[in-house]
Scaffold this active site. Structure first.
Site, PDB file in Angstrom:
ATOM      1  N   ASP A 107       0.863  -1.185   0.000  1.00 34.01           N
ATOM      2  CA  ASP A 107       0.000   0.000   0.000  1.00 34.01           C
ATOM      3  C   ASP A 107       0.899   1.235   0.000  1.00 34.01           C
ATOM      4  OD1 ASP A 107      -2.259   1.539   0.097  1.00 34.01           O
ATOM      5  OD2 ASP A 107      -2.652   1.219   2.218  1.00 34.01           O
TER       6      ASP A 107
ATOM      7  N   GLU B  31      -6.683   5.115  -8.713  1.00 33.02           N
ATOM      8  CA  GLU B  31      -7.987   5.576  -8.245  1.00 33.02           C
ATOM      9  C   GLU B  31      -8.623   6.650  -9.124  1.00 33.02           C
ATOM     10  OE1 GLU B  31      -9.883   6.845  -3.921  1.00 33.02           O
ATOM     11  OE2 GLU B  31      -8.138   5.539  -4.128  1.00 33.02           O
TER      12      GLU B  31
ATOM     13  N   LYS C 286      -9.702   1.892  -9.355  1.00 34.74           N
ATOM     14  CA  LYS C 286     -10.147   1.984  -7.962  1.00 34.74           C
ATOM     15  C   LYS C 286     -11.264   3.015  -7.843  1.00 34.74           C
ATOM     16  CE  LYS C 286      -7.632   1.865  -3.555  1.00 34.74           C
ATOM     17  NZ  LYS C 286      -6.322   2.176  -2.952  1.00 34.74           N
TER      18      LYS C 286
ATOM     19  N   THR D  69     -13.030   0.463  -3.190  1.00 35.07           N
ATOM     20  CA  THR D  69     -12.348   0.829  -1.952  1.00 35.07           C
ATOM     21  C   THR D  69     -13.314   1.479  -0.959  1.00 35.07           C
ATOM     22  OG1 THR D  69     -10.384   1.975  -1.101  1.00 35.07           O
ATOM     23  CG2 THR D  69     -11.657   3.119  -2.799  1.00 35.07           C
TER      24      THR D  69
ATOM     25  N   PHE E   8     -11.685  -1.720   4.908  1.00 37.47           N
ATOM     26  CA  PHE E   8     -10.699  -0.924   5.630  1.00 37.47           C
ATOM     27  C   PHE E   8     -10.687  -1.293   7.115  1.00 37.47           C
ATOM     28  CE2 PHE E   8      -9.332   3.014   3.081  1.00 37.47           C
ATOM     29  CZ  PHE E   8      -9.248   2.271   1.924  1.00 37.47           C
TER      30      PHE E   8
END
Length: 314
Positions: free
Chosen positions: A17, A93, A129, A153, A175
């Site tokens: 990440d 993203e 994303k 996400t 998350f």
């Protein structure tokens, strides 16, 4: 004895990440994930000075919203560099401020895939994303049918996970740490890894998927400790910060497998249309608040990136 990181790799696909090039070279993850915050930090590195110059020069010749176009190009530049360092996929993203606009999200995602193609990078190396809003999930459904795999996400609830699976999404990112943060603050307490609400949420989603033969990949994200990671050993994928990857790499001891695709409890199948989705999210204060704050946070860093671009454009 192999390190805890090596043991984890034997049962879970490990994803970095980060946009930290040196960390990726050192830790050798299979995949990488990025977001506006990671892209912004990556662009502070001298590694991307030329990319900034190229993107601004290119953007100056474009019409329309040049700042947004340049910001996208920079995100693709970071992603393209990471593609050269990992054998798997890189997540890039779509702008957070498009999280409630299905049509615009599809257009932006398609444009990003085209930019990767211009650099000789096929869509099979990229995950688009998107935030797991109802509109983001609908965008992903269209993109998946067009052969563009998506990573949804900011997943904080089973309702989001079910809606993503129904849309045929390739991968979701629940998350863990942010869920735990919310409950720790709300209840004024700490949790052991086994009782951790974030860990329990991912386990619940994983069990639901396996019980119903859902192929969507579960990738736990946003970890606060190696204990949370170890409690999800065996999950399809885990995306982990360089600091925690290093801790695992430096640690010995045994990691026990916590999740397995062959071991799950029976659970009722749930129909998730728009009404059910919005009601379930409304009834879950944590998921509602964390989804909104996550989108705001990514949007804030997107504004910072565009401000840098504005200054470069002069």
């Amino acid at each position: 004895m192999p390190s805890k990181l090596d043991q984890l790799r034997s049962m879970t696909t490990v994803v970095a990440d980060t946009g930290d090039i040196e960390a990726v070279r050192r830790l050798k993850p299979v995949d990488c994930t990025t977001n506006p915050s990671i892209v912004l930090k990556a662009l502070e590195s001298p590694d991307f000075a030329e990319a900034m110059t190229e993107a601004v020069s290119w953007g100056a010749k474009q019409s329309g919203d040049r700042e947004a176009q340049i910001a996208d190009r920079l995100a693709v530049s970071v992603g393209a560099t990471l593609v050269g360092l990992v054998p798997g996929r890189v997540s890039t993203e779509v702008d957070a401020d498009l999280s409630f606009d299905t049509k615009a999200s599809i257009a932006r995602a398609t444009a990003m895939i085209a930019q990767y193609a211009e650099r000789g990078i096929g869509r099979e190396r990229i995950l688009v994303k998107l935030a797991a809003t109802w509109e983001g999930i609908r965008a992903a459904e269209v993109l998946q049918k067009a052969g563009i795999d998506c990573n949804l996400t900011l997943v904080f609830s089973r309702a989001q996970a079910i809606a993503c699976a129904d849309a045929g999404v390739f991968l979701i990112s629940p998350f863990v740490g942010r869920i735990t943060d919310w409950y720790s603050k709300s209840l004024n307490r700490t949790f052991t890894p086994e009782e951790d609400p974030g860990v329990q949420s991912v386990r619940d989603i994983y069990n639901y998927y396996k019980a119903h033969g859902i192929k969507t990949v579960v990738m736990g994200a946003s970890f606060r400790s190696t204990g949370q990671i170890e409690a999800l050993a065996g999950c399809d994928r885990l995306t982990i910060s360089p600091a925690l990857l290093q801790q695992l790499g430096d640690s010995d001891g045994t990691i026990a497998r916590a999740l397995s695709p062959d071991s799950f409890a029976a659970v009722e199948k749930i129909d998730m249309d728009e009404r059910a989705f919005r009601w379930a999210l409304n009834e879950d204060a944590m998921a509602t608040e964390m989804l909104a704050s996550g989108i705001r946070g990514f949007a804030k860093d997107l504004v910072k990136l565009r401000e840098i671009v504005r200054q470069k454009l002069g």
